[in-house]
Motif scaffolding. Structure first.
Motif, PDB file in Angstrom:
ATOM      1  N   THR A   1      -8.366 -11.201  17.080  1.00  0.00           N
ATOM      2  CA  THR A   1      -9.627 -10.585  17.638  1.00  0.00           C
ATOM      3  C   THR A   1     -10.094  -9.703  16.620  1.00  0.00           C
ATOM      4  OG1 THR A   1      -8.392  -8.479  18.202  1.00  0.00           O
ATOM      5  CG2 THR A   1      -8.231 -10.118  19.664  1.00  0.00           C
ATOM      6  N   ALA A   2     -11.293  -9.592  16.808  1.00  0.00           N
ATOM      7  CA  ALA A   2     -12.470  -9.038  16.002  1.00  0.00           C
ATOM      8  C   ALA A   2     -11.689  -7.617  15.557  1.00  0.00           C
ATOM      9  CB  ALA A   2     -13.856  -8.646  16.574  1.00  0.00           C
ATOM     10  N   THR A   3     -11.422  -6.725  16.398  1.00  0.00           N
ATOM     11  CA  THR A   3     -10.646  -5.546  16.286  1.00  0.00           C
ATOM     12  C   THR A   3      -9.511  -5.469  15.403  1.00  0.00           C
ATOM     13  OG1 THR A   3     -11.458  -4.974  18.378  1.00  0.00           O
ATOM     14  CG2 THR A   3     -10.078  -3.401  17.256  1.00  0.00           C
ATOM     15  N   SER A   4      -8.493  -6.543  15.802  1.00  0.00           N
ATOM     16  CA  SER A   4      -7.621  -6.681  15.107  1.00  0.00           C
ATOM     17  C   SER A   4      -7.792  -6.742  13.498  1.00  0.00           C
ATOM     18  CB  SER A   4      -6.494  -7.551  15.487  1.00  0.00           C
ATOM     19  OG  SER A   4      -7.073  -8.882  15.457  1.00  0.00           O
ATOM     20  N   ARG A   5      -8.966  -7.643  13.261  1.00  0.00           N
ATOM     21  CA  ARG A   5      -9.031  -8.055  11.645  1.00  0.00           C
ATOM     22  C   ARG A   5      -9.723  -7.014  11.049  1.00  0.00           C
ATOM     23  NH1 ARG A   5     -10.654 -13.002  14.380  1.00  0.00           N
ATOM     24  NH2 ARG A   5     -12.962 -12.216  14.765  1.00  0.00           N
ATOM     25  N   ARG A   6     -10.660  -6.078  12.041  1.00  0.00           N
ATOM     26  CA  ARG A   6     -11.057  -4.881  11.251  1.00  0.00           C
ATOM     27  C   ARG A   6      -9.969  -3.893  10.695  1.00  0.00           C
ATOM     28  NH1 ARG A   6     -13.829  -5.717   8.230  1.00  0.00           N
ATOM     29  NH2 ARG A   6     -14.664  -3.344   8.129  1.00  0.00           N
ATOM     30  N   ALA A   7      -8.951  -3.727  11.956  1.00  0.00           N
ATOM     31  CA  ALA A   7      -7.962  -2.723  11.518  1.00  0.00           C
ATOM     32  C   ALA A   7      -7.108  -3.154  10.268  1.00  0.00           C
ATOM     33  CB  ALA A   7      -7.059  -2.639  12.578  1.00  0.00           C
ATOM     34  N   ALA A   8      -6.769  -4.649  10.368  1.00  0.00           N
ATOM     35  CA  ALA A   8      -6.084  -5.273   9.219  1.00  0.00           C
ATOM     36  C   ALA A   8      -6.842  -5.044   7.620  1.00  0.00           C
ATOM     37  CB  ALA A   8      -5.826  -6.712   9.498  1.00  0.00           C
ATOM     38  N   ASP A   9      -8.138  -5.289   7.823  1.00  0.00           N
ATOM     39  CA  ASP A   9      -8.876  -5.249   6.634  1.00  0.00           C
ATOM     40  C   ASP A   9      -8.936  -3.658   6.088  1.00  0.00           C
ATOM     41  OD1 ASP A   9      -9.401  -7.705   6.529  1.00  0.00           O
ATOM     42  OD2 ASP A   9     -11.444  -7.490   7.379  1.00  0.00           O
ATOM     43  N   ALA A  10      -8.665  -2.813   7.012  1.00  0.00           N
ATOM     44  CA  ALA A  10      -8.705  -1.193   6.680  1.00  0.00           C
ATOM     45  C   ALA A  10      -7.251  -0.890   6.028  1.00  0.00           C
ATOM     46  CB  ALA A  10      -9.045  -0.568   7.756  1.00  0.00           C
ATOM     47  N   THR A  11      -6.290  -1.406   6.811  1.00  0.00           N
ATOM     48  CA  THR A  11      -4.942  -0.922   6.474  1.00  0.00           C
ATOM     49  C   THR A  11      -4.265  -1.789   5.340  1.00  0.00           C
ATOM     50  OG1 THR A  11      -4.029  -2.245   8.117  1.00  0.00           O
ATOM     51  CG2 THR A  11      -4.606  -0.040   8.667  1.00  0.00           C
ATOM     52  N   TRP A  12      -4.539  -2.787   5.321  1.00  0.00           N
ATOM     53  CA  TRP A  12      -3.545  -3.761   4.361  1.00  0.00           C
ATOM     54  C   TRP A  12      -4.176  -3.176   2.892  1.00  0.00           C
ATOM     55  CZ3 TRP A  12       0.218  -7.389   4.154  1.00  0.00           C
ATOM     56  CH2 TRP A  12       0.680  -7.710   5.218  1.00  0.00           C
ATOM     57  N   PRO A  13      -5.066  -3.224   2.353  1.00  0.00           N
ATOM     58  CA  PRO A  13      -5.510  -2.769   1.155  1.00  0.00           C
ATOM     59  C   PRO A  13      -5.174  -1.395   0.546  1.00  0.00           C
ATOM     60  CG  PRO A  13      -7.645  -3.648   2.099  1.00  0.00           C
ATOM     61  CD  PRO A  13      -6.462  -3.570   2.934  1.00  0.00           C
ATOM     62  N   PHE A  14      -5.153  -0.600   1.566  1.00  0.00           N
ATOM     63  CA  PHE A  14      -4.399   0.840   1.413  1.00  0.00           C
ATOM     64  C   PHE A  14      -2.780   0.769   0.889  1.00  0.00           C
ATOM     65  CE2 PHE A  14      -2.693   4.906   2.777  1.00  0.00           C
ATOM     66  CZ  PHE A  14      -3.255   5.770   1.519  1.00  0.00           C
ATOM     67  N   GLY A  15      -2.282  -0.133   2.096  1.00  0.00           N
ATOM     68  CA  GLY A  15      -0.855  -0.114   1.676  1.00  0.00           C
ATOM     69  C   GLY A  15      -0.335  -1.034   0.434  1.00  0.00           C
ATOM     70  N   VAL A  16      -1.357  -1.814   0.304  1.00  0.00           N
ATOM     71  CA  VAL A  16      -0.673  -2.580  -1.021  1.00  0.00           C
ATOM     72  C   VAL A  16      -1.085  -1.956  -2.285  1.00  0.00           C
ATOM     73  CG1 VAL A  16      -1.578  -4.757  -2.351  1.00  0.00           C
ATOM     74  CG2 VAL A  16      -1.179  -5.074  -0.054  1.00  0.00           C
ATOM     75  N   TYR A  17      -2.134  -1.057  -2.089  1.00  0.00           N
ATOM     76  CA  TYR A  17      -2.600  -0.233  -3.275  1.00  0.00           C
ATOM     77  C   TYR A  17      -1.245   0.714  -3.616  1.00  0.00           C
ATOM     78  CZ  TYR A  17      -4.850   3.259  -6.135  1.00  0.00           C
ATOM     79  OH  TYR A  17      -5.218   4.289  -7.309  1.00  0.00           O
ATOM     80  N   LEU A  18      -0.618   1.283  -2.560  1.00  0.00           N
ATOM     81  CA  LEU A  18       0.360   2.292  -2.675  1.00  0.00           C
ATOM     82  C   LEU A  18       1.495   1.476  -3.075  1.00  0.00           C
ATOM     83  CD1 LEU A  18       0.146   4.416   0.697  1.00  0.00           C
ATOM     84  CD2 LEU A  18      -0.591   5.172  -1.532  1.00  0.00           C
ATOM     85  N   LEU A  19       1.939   0.481  -2.651  1.00  0.00           N
ATOM     86  CA  LEU A  19       2.986  -0.305  -3.223  1.00  0.00           C
ATOM     87  C   LEU A  19       2.737  -0.741  -4.538  1.00  0.00           C
ATOM     88  CD1 LEU A  19       4.125  -2.921  -0.337  1.00  0.00           C
ATOM     89  CD2 LEU A  19       5.375  -0.580  -0.986  1.00  0.00           C
ATOM     90  N   ASN A  20       1.618  -1.306  -4.944  1.00  0.00           N
ATOM     91  CA  ASN A  20       1.651  -1.685  -6.342  1.00  0.00           C
ATOM     92  C   ASN A  20       1.375  -0.505  -7.345  1.00  0.00           C
ATOM     93  OD1 ASN A  20       0.877  -3.849  -8.085  1.00  0.00           O
ATOM     94  ND2 ASN A  20      -1.328  -3.975  -7.459  1.00  0.00           N
ATOM     95  N   GLY A  21       0.692   0.768  -6.953  1.00  0.00           N
ATOM     96  CA  GLY A  21       0.847   1.887  -7.776  1.00  0.00           C
ATOM     97  C   GLY A  21       2.150   2.205  -7.986  1.00  0.00           C
TER      98      GLY A  21
END
Length: 583
Positions: A251-271
């Motif tokens: 859904t549109a809402t789930s895609r927007r939520a994923a686009d907001a949370t995944w980059p931040f989580g990946v940044y934390l793991l990568n850092g």
């Protein structure tokens, strides 16, 4: 140290690195690596070890899934001539080159081969973090290469460890390993992606959709590990497939939520990973005998140079089999190969492979050369990140690679195509959803305004590009008087009510009035709002269909389609309202 203390320490290190990197004008991963190295001077902090299973089972699936999700499948298909040899033959050539150099400098052959397998593959997360200055097409090719070469390296590692431990290895067993790794990994990824597709089609909740997406990389990696295949390839295949089908099953809402949370989580793991690499390098350095450090530093430098030389020579030798870009000169291809060579960073996967080497054999004897493997691997990682990382921007500027405007042109094409399709279908959609003429005409007026804005932006970009070309050639061209007509032809359809005097003024549209003989209920704000919402949602759905058709036909790139889809999702959420759009 306690787990909470380590978590707080990593968080502070990430915060400091994130603040300092822009001020120092240095890539954030490089700053985090240096912070990890500095923290390693504290003896208590060196006790924080990086278990290899943590990298392979916790960090790697998430990071690879995200990188696969943001990789263009169209670019992968078009660059297979580059990706396949670079992710297979180059890894093997690099591993044996490093093994030969290390053996010549005194490392046992079996241990040297393990070392070669560890440092051979460029790291996907390091390339993604440090290669953003590259042209889009070059960056995507390097990213796709680094996503798939870990599978080759892990097969080489398994063979080399078997030799190191004294196990018998035959050509048939090697062939079986290779086939099982690639075919089994691809099959596991495809199977998990198919299960995710079936499950996501039946879900409407944002929470359940995103929980399912989080599980996909871990399940794919687990299934591949159970059958003895490549978990890396399983995650990559699953990520590419799920990313392709997600617009139709989420859904549109789930895609927007994923686009907001995944980059931040990946940044934390990568850092956190880069900080832990710095700490691990310090730990390895302090565990090595001082008398051995000089020789190991020499091996480290020799291995790094060997990787650099082999990567460049391999690209040069395989250039006749590649598909060069149109109008590319020999000098430009040489510079492009050099940029690709400098972009070959090593990262956490190499260190995890080195740390996974057993400490003792089955008979309880110490594995010969293990300390050298870990030390040299850590040293090569540091050299690629701290030398090649700062060097890459200068090499890119020197190379003067041509700018890639295809993405901008495709984006403008897609914007005009979906807007034009929506306007063409407006009457049909209005009748289908029972929308009044007033609401339909207002939607048409707004649609024409958006289309005119897209056309104006396209013309402004073309004019700016032409001005840059004229400035570069120091040529002054006279005005032939036909520019306005040509621009008008490119501006697209004229909305009803616009003045056509040979020029293109701002659209002058007549407001549509409501006659007095219409029943007051028909002009109720609630009814008009309901009709507007229904029509807007129908228009957005039509735009989404056209966008996905353009992507399927290969006319626009996957990542551009995802970018436009995100804008359509925001429009849908605004149209529905937060109360109805949310779960």
């Amino acid at each position: 140290m306690q787990g909470l203390e380590v978590t707080v320490l990593l968080g502070i290190a990430l915060l400091v690195g994130t603040v300092l990197a822009p001020r120092l004008r240095v890539a954030t991963p490089l700053v985090l690596l240096v912070i990890g190295l500095l923290l390693g001077f504290v003896p208590e902090l060196r006790a924080i070890e990086l278990p290899p299973e943590t990298v392979l089972l916790l960090f790697l699936p998430v990071l690879l899934f995200r990188e696969a999700w943001t990789t263009s499948l169209r670019s992968v298909r078009r660059s297979l001539r580059y990706i396949v040899p670079m992710s297979t033959l180059l890894v093997v050539a690099s591993a044996f080159a490093v093994a030969g150099v290390a053996t010549w400098l005194g490392v046992p052959w079996e241990a040297a081969l393990v070392l070669g397998a560890a440092v051979a593959p460029p790291d996907a997360t390091a390339v993604a973090a440090l290669g953003r200055l590259l042209p889009a097409r070059t960056f995507m090719k390097l990213k796709a290469e680094s996503l798939t070469n870990d599978g080759t390296a892990l097969v080489l590692y398994a063979i080399a460890v078997s030799l190191l431990l004294g196990d018998q290895v035959t050509p048939w067993s090697i062939t079986g390993m290779v086939v099982l790794s690639y075919v089994g990994g691809a099959a596991a990824g495809i199977a998990v992606a198919a299960l995710a597709y079936v499950a996501l089609r039946r879900m409407n909740s944002t929470l359940t959709i995103n929980l399912t997406l989080v599980l996909v990389p871990f399940v794919a990696f687990l299934v591949a590990e159970i059958i003895g295949a490549s978990g890396v390839l399983a995650v990559v295949f699953a990520g590419l497939i799920v990313a392709w089908v997600s617009p139709r099953i989420t859904t549109a809402t789930s895609r927007r939520a994923a686009d907001a949370t995944w980059p931040f989580g990946v940044y934390l793991l990568n850092g956190a990973l880069f900080v832990l690499i710095g700490l691990e390098v310090q730990l390895v350095l302090h565990e090595i005998s001082p008398s051995e450090i000089g020789r190991l530093l020499l091996i480290t430098a020799a291995a790094w140079i060997a990787l650099f030389v082999v990567r460049y020579l391999f690209q040069w030798l395989f250039s006749p089999f590649s598909r060069p870009a149109a109008r590319s000169s020999r000098t430009l291809r040489h510079r492009s190969r050099l940029v690709s060579t400098v972009s070959g960073f090593r990262g956490a996967v190499s260190l995890a492979i080195a740390l996974s080497v057993p400490i003792t054999t089955a008979g309880g004897e110490a594995v010969a050369g293990r300390d050298a493997i870990v030390f040299v691997t850590a040293g090569v990682i540091v050299l690629t990140l701290l030398v090649q990382g700062p060097l890459l921007p200068a090499v890119i500027r020197w190379a003067e690679l041509p700018s890639d405007d295809a993405a901008i042109e495709e984006f403008e094409l897609a914007q005009r195509a979906i807007s034009g399709a929506a306007l063409a279908a407006l009457d049909e959609l209005a009748v289908e959803h029972g929308v009044s003429d007033a609401v339909r005409d207002r939607a048409r007026r707004e649609g024409y305004e958006r289309l005119e804005l897209a056309n104006a932006r396209s013309i402004a970009r073309l004019r700016a590009a032409e001005a840059q070309q004229r400035a570069a050639s120091d040529a002054i061209d006279g005005d032939d008087g036909d520019g306005d007509d040509a621009d008008a032809a490119r501006m697209g359809p004229v909305p009803p009510g616009a003045i056509d005097d040979g020029r293109r003024p701002a659209p002058q549209l007549e407001m549509i009035a409501v006659s007095d003989d219409v029943d007051m209920e028909q002009r109720s704000p609630l009814i008009r709002h309901s009709e507007t919402v229904r029509l807007n949602l129908a228009v957005l759905e039509r735009k989404r269909e056209v966008l996905l058709r353009l992507r399927r036909e290969g006319k626009i790139d996957d990542l551009l389609a995802r970018r436009i889809l995100a804008s359509l999702d925001l429009d849908e959420i605004r149209a529905r309202g937060l109360e109805k759009a949310g779960d």
